[in-house]
Design a protein around this motif. Structure first.
Motif, PDB file in Angstrom:
ATOM      1  N   MET A 197      43.275  31.016  56.726  1.00  4.86           N
ATOM      2  CA  MET A 197      44.650  31.366  56.100  1.00  4.86           C
ATOM      3  C   MET A 197      45.055  30.774  54.667  1.00  4.86           C
ATOM      4  N   ASP A 198      44.767  30.308  53.959  1.00  3.25           N
ATOM      5  CA  ASP A 198      44.614  29.779  52.885  1.00  3.25           C
ATOM      6  C   ASP A 198      46.100  30.223  51.903  1.00  3.25           C
ATOM      7  N   LYS A 199      47.092  29.322  51.011  1.00  2.00           N
ATOM      8  CA  LYS A 199      48.041  29.820  50.442  1.00  2.00           C
ATOM      9  C   LYS A 199      46.873  30.271  48.343  1.00  2.00           C
ATOM     10  N   VAL A 200      47.406  31.105  48.348  1.00  2.00           N
ATOM     11  CA  VAL A 200      47.161  32.243  47.209  1.00  2.00           C
ATOM     12  C   VAL A 200      48.553  31.833  46.319  1.00  2.00           C
ATOM     13  N   SER A 201      48.915  32.659  45.316  1.00  2.00           N
ATOM     14  CA  SER A 201      50.288  33.011  43.747  1.00  2.00           C
ATOM     15  C   SER A 201      49.071  34.146  43.886  1.00  2.00           C
ATOM     16  N   TRP A 202      49.761  35.261  43.728  1.00  3.94           N
ATOM     17  CA  TRP A 202      49.608  36.531  42.806  1.00  3.94           C
ATOM     18  C   TRP A 202      50.787  37.677  42.195  1.00  3.94           C
ATOM     19  N   ARG A 203      49.997  38.691  41.077  1.00  2.22           N
ATOM     20  CA  ARG A 203      51.791  39.026  40.998  1.00  2.22           C
ATOM     21  C   ARG A 203      50.273  40.455  41.039  1.00  2.22           C
ATOM     22  N   PHE A 204      51.769  41.564  40.345  1.00  2.00           N
ATOM     23  CA  PHE A 204      51.434  42.768  39.792  1.00  2.00           C
ATOM     24  C   PHE A 204      50.974  42.381  38.741  1.00  2.00           C
ATOM     25  N   ILE A 205      49.887  43.565  37.544  1.00  7.14           N
ATOM     26  CA  ILE A 205      49.134  42.967  35.963  1.00  7.14           C
ATOM     27  C   ILE A 205      48.898  44.939  36.018  1.00  7.14           C
ATOM     28  N   ALA A 206      49.277  45.066  35.000  1.00  5.47           N
ATOM     29  CA  ALA A 206      49.340  46.623  34.494  1.00  5.47           C
ATOM     30  C   ALA A 206      47.905  46.586  33.827  1.00  5.47           C
ATOM     31  N   GLU A 207      46.988  47.304  33.875  1.00  2.49           N
ATOM     32  CA  GLU A 207      45.364  48.195  34.157  1.00  2.49           C
ATOM     33  C   GLU A 207      44.860  47.264  32.858  1.00  2.49           C
ATOM     34  N   LYS A 208      45.728  48.161  32.114  1.00  2.00           N
ATOM     35  CA  LYS A 208      45.293  47.732  29.953  1.00  2.00           C
ATOM     36  C   LYS A 208      44.834  45.885  29.972  1.00  2.00           C
ATOM     37  N   GLU A 209      45.738  45.419  31.230  1.00  2.00           N
ATOM     38  CA  GLU A 209      45.594  43.534  30.807  1.00  2.00           C
ATOM     39  C   GLU A 209      44.661  42.980  31.788  1.00  2.00           C
ATOM     40  N   VAL A 210      44.164  43.878  33.034  1.00  2.00           N
ATOM     41  CA  VAL A 210      42.458  43.347  33.511  1.00  2.00           C
ATOM     42  C   VAL A 210      41.159  43.067  32.838  1.00  2.00           C
ATOM     43  N   PRO A 211      41.229  42.164  32.486  1.00  3.47           N
ATOM     44  CA  PRO A 211      39.839  41.748  31.998  1.00  3.47           C
ATOM     45  C   PRO A 211      38.667  41.790  32.567  1.00  3.47           C
ATOM     46  N   HIS A 212      37.494  41.931  31.468  1.00  5.36           N
ATOM     47  CA  HIS A 212      35.765  42.267  32.281  1.00  5.36           C
ATOM     48  C   HIS A 212      36.320  41.923  33.173  1.00  5.36           C
ATOM     49  N   GLY A 213      35.244  41.664  34.196  1.00  2.00           N
ATOM     50  CA  GLY A 213      34.604  41.318  36.020  1.00  2.00           C
ATOM     51  C   GLY A 213      34.245  41.842  36.303  1.00  2.00           C
ATOM     52  N   PRO A 214      33.880  41.604  38.047  1.00  4.18           N
ATOM     53  CA  PRO A 214      33.030  41.631  38.401  1.00  4.18           C
ATOM     54  C   PRO A 214      34.003  43.315  39.111  1.00  4.18           C
ATOM     55  N   TRP A 215      34.803  43.300  39.183  1.00  8.36           N
ATOM     56  CA  TRP A 215      35.627  43.790  39.805  1.00  8.36           C
ATOM     57  C   TRP A 215      36.111  45.498  39.433  1.00  8.36           C
ATOM     58  N   ILE A 216      35.682  45.202  38.206  1.00  5.88           N
ATOM     59  CA  ILE A 216      35.066  47.022  37.562  1.00  5.88           C
ATOM     60  C   ILE A 216      33.989  47.139  37.495  1.00  5.88           C
ATOM     61  N   LYS A 217      32.657  46.625  37.618  1.00  8.66           N
ATOM     62  CA  LYS A 217      32.074  47.417  37.942  1.00  8.66           C
ATOM     63  C   LYS A 217      31.017  47.798  38.704  1.00  8.66           C
ATOM     64  N   TYR A 218      31.847  47.783  39.665  1.00 10.18           N
ATOM     65  CA  TYR A 218      31.358  48.913  41.094  1.00 10.18           C
ATOM     66  C   TYR A 218      30.770  49.892  41.253  1.00 10.18           C
ATOM     67  N   LEU A 219      31.640  50.610  39.822  1.00 12.83           N
ATOM     68  CA  LEU A 219      31.510  52.460  40.029  1.00 12.83           C
ATOM     69  C   LEU A 219      30.056  52.520  38.981  1.00 12.83           C
ATOM     70  N   GLU A 220      29.657  51.800  38.487  1.00  9.63           N
ATOM     71  CA  GLU A 220      28.577  52.196  37.120  1.00  9.63           C
ATOM     72  C   GLU A 220      27.603  51.477  38.285  1.00  9.63           C
ATOM     73  N   GLU A 221      26.909  50.273  39.170  1.00 12.85           N
ATOM     74  CA  GLU A 221      26.215  49.592  40.377  1.00 12.85           C
ATOM     75  C   GLU A 221      26.134  50.572  41.333  1.00 12.85           C
ATOM     76  N   ALA A 222      26.938  51.722  41.812  1.00 12.25           N
ATOM     77  CA  ALA A 222      27.141  52.415  43.045  1.00 12.25           C
ATOM     78  C   ALA A 222      26.313  53.694  42.153  1.00 12.25           C
ATOM     79  N   ILE A 223      26.363  53.868  41.165  1.00 10.81           N
ATOM     80  CA  ILE A 223      25.969  55.011  40.416  1.00 10.81           C
ATOM     81  C   ILE A 223      24.512  55.087  39.973  1.00 10.81           C
TER      82      ILE A 223
END
Length: 241
Positions: A197-223
């Motif tokens: 039950m930890d506290k976080v901060s969050w906000r919406f962000i446009a796809e073009k502003e999402v930096p490279h990271g493990p959150w966009i590698k999933y499909l390559e790894e699955a293939i």
């Protein structure tokens, strides 16, 4: 009698204007009055309690059939490739199968498909050209920050926790009506080092502003995983002949 009627009329007028929006039909929830328009897309929701959920979540009082589908995906667990259990992990990924959807996902308490008129007014990125009945929230990117400042990026893939109509919180400046304001996946939990039950901060962000990271590698790894498994299967079949 003559004094009563004007007084009664005045009360009725005051009541009418104070309760300007009717309750949400069939949901038993009233329209909030703490904010009257959406905040910009990059607005930070601070000090929000985060809870953990996953595709295939065990049966609980809040999910009596388990989470095998999302609000916008009838075959969520099948499309993901299996259960995303926090007990069987391979680092940030599920340890039992290749994730064919992003393992970095969240749930927020608003369903645009269930409340299209509210969605049209409150979603900052609303696109009127899209087909009716298609979610404009599903897949939208969210930036999440823990109390130490570490940041992760995830996609909005389901509705919750506990509510589906809390638009004043999700798109406005109100606090969530429930104790928890965001559900995060096991990958998000592990990446940020969150507890129950930890506290976080969050906000919406446009796809073009999402930096490279493990959150966009999933499909390559699955293939890659699928190709390896297919080759192993072909080799086994050859050895049997």
């Amino acid at each position: 009698m003559f004094l009563f009627l004007p007084f009664f009329s005045l009360c009725f007028i005051c009541f009418f204007f104070c309760v300007s929006d009717p309750p949400l039909k069939g949901k038993g929830e009233g329209i909030k009055g703490c904010c009257y328009e959406p905040v910009p897309e990059g607005h930070w929701h601070k000090d929000i309690t985060a809870t953990v959920f996953w595709i295939g979540t065990d049966i609980t009082q809040w999910s009596p059939k388990g989470i095998f589908r999302s609000a916008w995906d009838e075959h969520w667990i099948r499309n993901y490739g299996g259960e995303d259990s926090p007990k069987a992990r391979a680092g940030l990924l599920p340890g039992t199968h290749a994730a064919t959807l992003n393992p970095f996902y969240v749930a927020l308490p608003f369903n645009d498909v269930a409340y299209p008129h509210i969605a049209k007014k409150w979603i900052p990125w609303y696109d009127s050209s899209l087909s009716p009945g298609k979610s404009q929230c599903k897949g939208h990117w969210v930036e999440i920050k823990n109390k130490w400042g570490k940041v992760v990026y995830a996609q909005w893939m389901d509705v919750g926790p506990y509510a589906a109509d809390d638009y004043c919180y999700v798109f406005g400046s109100c606090k969530p009506k429930s104790k928890s304001g965001i559900d995060v996946s096991p990958a998000v939990k592990e990446y940020l080092g969150l507890g129950g039950m930890d506290k976080v901060s969050w906000r919406f962000i446009a796809e073009k502003e999402v930096p490279h990271g493990p959150w966009i590698k999933y499909l390559e790894e699955a293939i890659l995983y699928s190709v390896i498994k297919r080759k192993e299967s072909e080799e086994k079949n050859r050895s049997r002949k």
